[in-house]
Write a protein that holds these residues in place. Structure first.
Motif, PDB file in Angstrom:
ATOM      1  N   UNK A 173       3.124  -7.563   5.817  1.00 50.24           N
ATOM      2  CA  UNK A 173       2.797  -8.979   5.625  1.00 50.24           C
ATOM      3  C   UNK A 173       3.979  -9.889   5.955  1.00 50.24           C
ATOM      4  N   UNK A 174       5.173  -9.395   5.754  1.00 56.22           N
ATOM      5  CA  UNK A 174       6.365 -10.170   6.108  1.00 56.22           C
ATOM      6  C   UNK A 174       6.477 -10.304   7.628  1.00 56.22           C
ATOM      7  N   UNK A 175       5.902  -9.346   8.327  1.00 60.73           N
ATOM      8  CA  UNK A 175       5.935  -9.395   9.781  1.00 60.73           C
ATOM      9  C   UNK A 175       6.946  -8.458  10.403  1.00 60.73           C
ATOM     10  N   UNK A 176       7.522  -7.580   9.602  1.00 60.58           N
ATOM     11  CA  UNK A 176       8.490  -6.626  10.131  1.00 60.58           C
ATOM     12  C   UNK A 176       7.760  -5.503  10.862  1.00 60.58           C
ATOM     13  N   UNK A 177       8.396  -4.899  11.843  1.00 63.90           N
ATOM     14  CA  UNK A 177       7.732  -3.822  12.583  1.00 63.90           C
ATOM     15  C   UNK A 177       7.534  -2.582  11.704  1.00 63.90           C
ATOM     16  N   UNK A 178       6.463  -1.859  11.996  1.00 59.58           N
ATOM     17  CA  UNK A 178       6.143  -0.662  11.223  1.00 59.58           C
ATOM     18  C   UNK A 178       7.145   0.440  11.524  1.00 59.58           C
ATOM     19  N   UNK A 179       7.700   1.027  10.472  1.00 56.98           N
ATOM     20  CA  UNK A 179       8.676   2.105  10.635  1.00 56.98           C
ATOM     21  C   UNK A 179       7.968   3.401  11.027  1.00 56.98           C
ATOM     22  N   UNK A 180       6.865   3.692  10.335  1.00 60.24           N
ATOM     23  CA  UNK A 180       6.083   4.890  10.612  1.00 60.24           C
ATOM     24  C   UNK A 180       4.700   4.431  11.076  1.00 60.24           C
ATOM     25  N   UNK A 181       4.492   4.318  12.380  1.00 63.02           N
ATOM     26  CA  UNK A 181       3.199   3.826  12.855  1.00 63.02           C
ATOM     27  C   UNK A 181       2.076   4.829  12.569  1.00 63.02           C
ATOM     28  N   UNK A 182       0.906   4.301  12.213  1.00 64.03           N
ATOM     29  CA  UNK A 182      -0.246   5.147  11.923  1.00 64.03           C
ATOM     30  C   UNK A 182      -1.513   4.329  12.093  1.00 64.03           C
ATOM     31  N   UNK A 183      -2.636   5.035  12.171  1.00 68.25           N
ATOM     32  CA  UNK A 183      -3.911   4.340  12.313  1.00 68.25           C
ATOM     33  C   UNK A 183      -4.815   4.555  11.108  1.00 68.25           C
ATOM     34  N   UNK A 184      -4.332   5.243  10.102  1.00 69.06           N
ATOM     35  CA  UNK A 184      -5.129   5.499   8.895  1.00 69.06           C
ATOM     36  C   UNK A 184      -4.986   4.326   7.928  1.00 69.06           C
ATOM     37  N   UNK A 185      -6.038   4.074   7.169  1.00 69.51           N
ATOM     38  CA  UNK A 185      -6.015   3.003   6.187  1.00 69.51           C
ATOM     39  C   UNK A 185      -5.442   3.465   4.856  1.00 69.51           C
ATOM     40  N   UNK A 186      -5.259   2.511   3.972  1.00 71.57           N
ATOM     41  CA  UNK A 186      -4.669   2.804   2.666  1.00 71.57           C
ATOM     42  C   UNK A 186      -5.530   3.759   1.847  1.00 71.57           C
ATOM     43  N   UNK A 187      -6.841   3.597   1.915  1.00 70.73           N
ATOM     44  CA  UNK A 187      -7.718   4.489   1.146  1.00 70.73           C
ATOM     45  C   UNK A 187      -7.675   5.916   1.665  1.00 70.73           C
ATOM     46  N   UNK A 188      -7.413   6.088   2.925  1.00 71.92           N
ATOM     47  CA  UNK A 188      -7.294   7.436   3.476  1.00 71.92           C
ATOM     48  C   UNK A 188      -5.939   8.048   3.131  1.00 71.92           C
ATOM     49  N   UNK A 189      -4.897   7.233   3.112  1.00 70.58           N
ATOM     50  CA  UNK A 189      -3.558   7.758   2.867  1.00 70.58           C
ATOM     51  C   UNK A 189      -3.273   8.017   1.395  1.00 70.58           C
ATOM     52  N   UNK A 246       2.106  -0.225  -1.590  1.00 64.83           N
ATOM     53  CA  UNK A 246       2.436  -1.632  -1.832  1.00 64.83           C
ATOM     54  C   UNK A 246       3.629  -2.089  -0.992  1.00 64.83           C
ATOM     55  N   UNK A 247       4.651  -1.262  -0.917  1.00 69.47           N
ATOM     56  CA  UNK A 247       5.831  -1.615  -0.120  1.00 69.47           C
ATOM     57  C   UNK A 247       5.461  -1.689   1.352  1.00 69.47           C
TER      58      UNK A 247
END
Length: 99
Positions: free
Chosen positions: A59-75, A52-53
């Protein structure tokens, strides 16, 4: 020799199993748990909170701290397992201090 894809590497590192927010939430809830059955709840809460965080952060538009290509259901299952392990360790340490 089989090579792991970037997605699998993400799932077993900071984006998944070792996600700091899910581990912190799991440890906090495990430390304050008064029954072993609450360890699974701590894992679920840690995984959910971290996703959620992370979603709100994006959604706020801040850059991703830990970039990844996996989706929420996978993580989710990986973060759940990481949070459960840390919650169990914290629960055992807290139970030993209380005894």
């Amino acid at each position: 020799m089989m090579m792991l894809s970037d997605t699998w590497i993400n799932l077993f590192t900071l984006a998944g199993l070792l996600n700091p927010l899910s581990l912190l939430a799991g440890a906090y809830m495990g430390w304050h748990a008064d029954q072993p059955a609450k360890i699974a709840l701590a894992g679920f809460a840690g995984a959910t909170l971290s996703l959620l965080v992370e979603t709100a952060w994006g959604l706020i538009g801040l850059p991703t701290i830990i970039p990844h290509d996996a989706g929420a259901l996978a993580m989710f299952p990986f973060r759940f397992i990481g949070a459960v392990i840390v919650a169990l360790i914290a629960y055992r340490i807290a139970a030993a201090k209380r005894a």
